[in-house]
Design a protein around this motif. Structure first.
Motif, PDB file in Angstrom:
ATOM      1  N   ALA A  48      41.760  31.776  50.533  1.00 44.07           N
ATOM      2  CA  ALA A  48      42.245  32.212  49.224  1.00 44.07           C
ATOM      3  C   ALA A  48      43.298  33.300  49.358  1.00 44.07           C
ATOM      4  O   ALA A  48      44.222  33.392  48.558  1.00 44.07           O
ATOM      5  CB  ALA A  48      41.080  32.704  48.382  1.00 44.07           C
ATOM      6  N   SER A  49      43.192  34.135  50.389  1.00 41.37           N
ATOM      7  CA  SER A  49      44.168  35.194  50.639  1.00 41.37           C
ATOM      8  C   SER A  49      44.074  35.593  52.094  1.00 41.37           C
ATOM      9  O   SER A  49      43.163  35.185  52.821  1.00 41.37           O
ATOM     10  CB  SER A  49      43.900  36.402  49.735  1.00 41.37           C
ATOM     11  N   THR A  52      33.342  27.369  47.046  1.00 43.57           N
ATOM     12  CA  THR A  52      34.232  28.401  47.601  1.00 43.57           C
ATOM     13  C   THR A  52      35.650  28.333  47.035  1.00 43.57           C
ATOM     14  O   THR A  52      36.547  29.021  47.531  1.00 43.57           O
ATOM     15  CB  THR A  52      34.311  28.266  49.134  1.00 43.57           C
ATOM     16  N   LEU A  53      35.860  27.524  45.995  1.00 43.96           N
ATOM     17  CA  LEU A  53      37.205  27.423  45.419  1.00 43.96           C
ATOM     18  C   LEU A  53      37.612  28.733  44.743  1.00 43.96           C
ATOM     19  O   LEU A  53      36.789  29.363  44.053  1.00 43.96           O
ATOM     20  CB  LEU A  53      37.261  26.297  44.385  1.00 43.96           C
ATOM     21  N   PRO A  54      38.855  29.181  44.883  1.00 48.88           N
ATOM     22  CA  PRO A  54      39.328  30.353  44.144  1.00 48.88           C
ATOM     23  C   PRO A  54      39.283  30.091  42.632  1.00 48.88           C
ATOM     24  O   PRO A  54      39.300  28.928  42.194  1.00 48.88           O
ATOM     25  CB  PRO A  54      40.781  30.514  44.627  1.00 48.88           C
ATOM     26  N   SER A 104      40.848  37.405  52.671  1.00 46.42           N
ATOM     27  CA  SER A 104      39.606  36.705  52.356  1.00 46.42           C
ATOM     28  C   SER A 104      39.042  36.028  53.597  1.00 46.42           C
ATOM     29  O   SER A 104      39.747  35.342  54.326  1.00 46.42           O
ATOM     30  CB  SER A 104      39.851  35.663  51.259  1.00 46.42           C
TER      31      SER A 104
END
Length: 396
Positions: free
Chosen positions: A89-90, A32-34, A93
């Protein structure tokens, strides 16, 4: 010199001095890392494993994925113990991720914060710097003591805003931690911990006998003590306006035995810093309170001519502002050398009262007057003393 020498110590010696194994834990959710952070785990692993090869088996790398179902207890433990929280991430998100790096040795740990674009060399430098903070003997340890402020008055709905809190030293502590290992000390047990090199006293007030004994004995064994205090401090509990109150640190007798007397006076200097002061004006019979930026003689502005020549403590400082400072009188004591680090100008004077508000009825233009009857001379405001100090508990 020590910083330069320690900075160029080989990594092998750093690990050799480590009293136990060091663990580098990477808490990462790779799925799930950006995108801008996706390459960091592999880069960190490569850098740390490179250091591990030079550690003689002292450095261990582990990667842990705290995401997904069934790992609620792990996530709770990470939050409770280290403050690790999942990140988004945002704002829009719905997906969360972990990217937390932890270097630990025994019950001590250092957190590392990677940023997008970090290089392998930068990671190695960060890990090495964190290791130096963990391994004893590489960086000085500062024992930080701060007197607890009295509780603020209770807030009620009639107040326009909550009562002000007491002094906070978070910024100072963070700055010191960049260069030294910082350890909170209470001195309640009558001793300073053995790994402390420098004892920093912030706003000492009402120290009991055990605390004073701890300071005295630390000095007796060759420790360095830095006292940031005085006879007056800002009174944040007074809603009436700008006021100061007298402070009794209980260190006055010990300081006097070492040739240092802090007078119960306030220094005023025409060379000063401006200060936003609340003032009241009479406008057509109405009292109007406003904030004005005034030349404030209680905030003494010390420039180069008021600093000790050749002292590394003040070398390179363009100026230092001391707020509500008291004059320091020095007395010659055998085997003790004292130096005035900071001094007011030869036009400064003193007052004994605690009234620090401007008086526009008496001094319409500036709010403060230059007392013509007061003695004008330079006064020591900060001093350094070194030598063979006598114990203030001698014979007790």
């Amino acid at each position: 010199i020590k910083k330069v020498v320690h900075g160029f110590k080989p990594v092998e010696e750093l690990f050799a001095r480590a009293p136990q194994k060091v663990t580098f834990s990477a808490y990462v959710t790779p799925k799930t890392l950006p995108k801008n952070l996706a390459e960091i785990p592999a880069l960190v692993k490569k850098a740390v494993e490179g250091l591990a090869k030079r550690s003689g088996g002292k450095l261990v790398y582990e990667e842990i994925d705290p995401g997904g179902p069934g790992k609620e207890k792990l996530r709770e433990k990470l939050f409770r113990k280290y403050g690790f929280k999942p990140m988004a991430a945002s704002l829009l998100s719905g997906e969360i991720f972990y990217l937390h790096l932890l270097l630990s040795m025994g019950d001590r740990h250092e957190l590392l914060y990677p940023s997008p674009g970090v290089t392998e060399t930068e990671v190695k430098e960060e890990v090495t710097a964190a290791l130096k903070r963990l391994v004893p003997g590489f960086l000085k340890t500062v024992g930080l003591f701060a007197s607890k402020p009295p509780p603020p008055p209770r807030f009620n709905r009639m107040m326009r805003r909550p009562p002000p809190r007491g002094p906070c030293y978070a910024l100072l502590r963070r700055r010191i931690s960049e260069t030294y290992t910082v350890k909170n000390v209470s001195l309640k047990e009558g001793r300073v911990p053995g790994d402390v090199d420098v004892l920093l006293l912030l706003g000492p007030s009402g120290l009991d006998e055990k605390q004073r004994f701890a300071i005295d004995q630390f000095l007796m064994r060759g420790g360095a003590v830095v006292i940031c205090g005085g006879r007056f401090s800002l009174d944040t509990s007074n809603p009436a306006g700008l006021t100061v109150k007298k402070v009794d640190s209980k260190l006055e007798q010990a300081l006097a035995s070492w040739g240092i007397t802090v007078s119960e006076q306030l220094v005023l200097d025409p060379q000063n810093e401006a200060f936003p002061v609340p003032v009241e004006r009479d406008v057509m019979g109405l009292k109007v309170r406003e904030v004005q930026l005034l030349a404030y003689p209680f905030w003494v502005d010390v420039r180069g001519e008021g600093m000790a020549d050749g002292s590394p403590v003040v070398a390179g400082l363009p100026s230092v502002t001391l707020q509500w400072a008291s004059p320091i009188e020095l007395k010659t004591i055998p085997k003790i050398e004292t130096t005035a680090l900071l001094s007011s100008t030869d036009k400064s004077w003193t007052q004994s009262g605690t009234n620090v508000q401007p008086d526009f009825s008496k001094y319409p233009r500036a709010g403060f007057g230059n007392d013509s009857k007061a003695e004008k001379k330079a006064r020591a405001l900060a001093v350094i003393a070194k030598g063979a100090f006598p114990s203030s508990f001698k014979g007790k």
